[in-house]
Design an enzyme around this catalytic site. Sequence first.
Site, mmCIF file in Angstrom:
data_model
loop_
_atom_site.group_PDB
_atom_site.id
_atom_site.type_symbol
_atom_site.label_atom_id
_atom_site.label_comp_id
_atom_site.label_asym_id
_atom_site.label_seq_id
_atom_site.Cartn_x
_atom_site.Cartn_y
_atom_site.Cartn_z
ATOM 1 N N ARG A 1 0.846 -1.218 0.000
ATOM 2 C CA ARG A 1 0.000 0.000 0.000
ATOM 3 C C ARG A 1 0.870 1.252 0.000
ATOM 4 N NH1 ARG A 1 -1.777 2.030 4.404
ATOM 5 N NH2 ARG A 1 -2.125 0.054 5.463
ATOM 6 N N TYR B 1 -14.895 15.841 -17.308
ATOM 7 C CA TYR B 1 -15.317 14.451 -17.155
ATOM 8 C C TYR B 1 -16.367 14.404 -16.031
ATOM 9 C CZ TYR B 1 -15.047 9.454 -16.246
ATOM 10 O OH TYR B 1 -15.361 8.143 -16.064
ATOM 11 N N ASP C 1 -5.748 17.273 -16.713
ATOM 12 C CA ASP C 1 -6.105 15.876 -16.985
ATOM 13 C C ASP C 1 -5.753 15.618 -18.448
ATOM 14 O OD1 ASP C 1 -7.417 13.543 -17.782
ATOM 15 O OD2 ASP C 1 -9.158 13.891 -16.500
ATOM 16 N N LYS D 1 -7.438 4.408 -20.013
ATOM 17 C CA LYS D 1 -7.695 4.740 -21.415
ATOM 18 C C LYS D 1 -6.458 4.464 -22.281
ATOM 19 C CE LYS D 1 -11.455 6.032 -19.374
ATOM 20 N NZ LYS D 1 -11.721 7.369 -18.902
#
Length: 406
Positions: free
Chosen positions: A63, A122, A196, A221
């Site tokens: 983590r 988005y 972004d 993506k």
Amino acid sequence: MMDTKQHKISFSTTAVHAGKKEDQFGAHVSPIYQTSTFVFKDVDEGREAFSNEEGSETHIYSRLANPTVEHLERAICSLETYGMDTADEYQGMAFGSGMAAISTGILTLAKGGHVIAQDALYGCTSQFLEGEAPELGITTSFVDTSDSFLVEMELKKHPNTKLIYLESIANPTMMVSDIPRIAKLAEDYGALLMVDNTFASPYHLKPITLGADVVAHSTTKYLGGHGTVIGGALVLKKQLIQDSAMAVFRKNLGGIAGPMDAFLLTNGVKTLALRMEKQAKNTMKIARFLEAHSAVDRVWYPGLESHPQHHLANAMMSNGFGGVLAFELKGGYEAGKHLMNSVKLCSLAVSLGTVDTLIQHPASMTHAVMSEELRNQAGITEGLVRLAVGIEDAEDIIYDLEQGIL
Ligand SMILES: *Cc1c(COP(=O)(O)O)cnc(C)c1O
């Protein structure tokens, strides 16, 4: 890698090799460190690792950091800072989704302040800025960032602005903002610029090289490229990670990527340039075909001369304009629905950046819950179709569209 004064390694070559480290068994492809924890040699090593969590070479627990995830982080960072003298000052951070990266970036960098955000973002990003962010002490005003003047007006209105947030190419009209100009404004007013870069990918556009402070990605993506992973990433200065305690935030909120996903993403990154080149070429051909079609009212693609920001896109982007376009069918809702139900090669699905072509009709799918009035306000007309073009041959995609357009 092996840059010298005489020879500069290209972006495509960097994409193939970036991030790799020598493996103890000489594995050609970086192994998947599918482990949750790491064994210390002795107490001293453990103590050293814990006293210097971020700086330590010793791994503790996945983590916090994992070698497969770090490979991905180095690779994305190399691509976003490609060609910069100060590339070494930057670092990549991988997350379990694009939204984990974006929310972490905004929460740590705009803490207790104001965000000026692009009005066409988005969906989940705007929902986050309007919904959770205010409850966590961050306010946001939305402006059309394609007009830098409006951004400056907003900066004057909100002296507590800590972050300007925009997308390198924004849905649904594929709008482009002047990154160098807005980066300068951010600097003048003591704010950071976060971009972004999911739609353009570093193949076409590198916001940090144009002055942005932070780049965010949905690696789901183009960086992944095959539609097999949900993932996200940030690239920013190491100093900024320190100052904002971003690594601690990721550790304690737990948003890091898993090793298997990171492995799939590192494989995707290797073919980024090859895929983007073909996708951008295909999209340009399809955009021209659609623009000439009598049943199509208008095509939104920054590569077309008819796009309102074509010149700006041309100045900022290289090797093309990405693989997503939107177009409006004259026949409205019914024509859109008919096309969706007729295509055989294109898959009816949301998302983008996969090797195969995806098609969607916002009015009947992603935005069906919105009222027609609100949809129109956002530029989502009844006949608007979005196409995320794959690496098939353009002629085959065009044939598939042609037989479905009424
Ligand atoms: C998909 C997407 C996101 C969200 O990423 P996830 O990986 O789905 O969390 C954010 N921004 C843009 C531009 C996207 O396309």
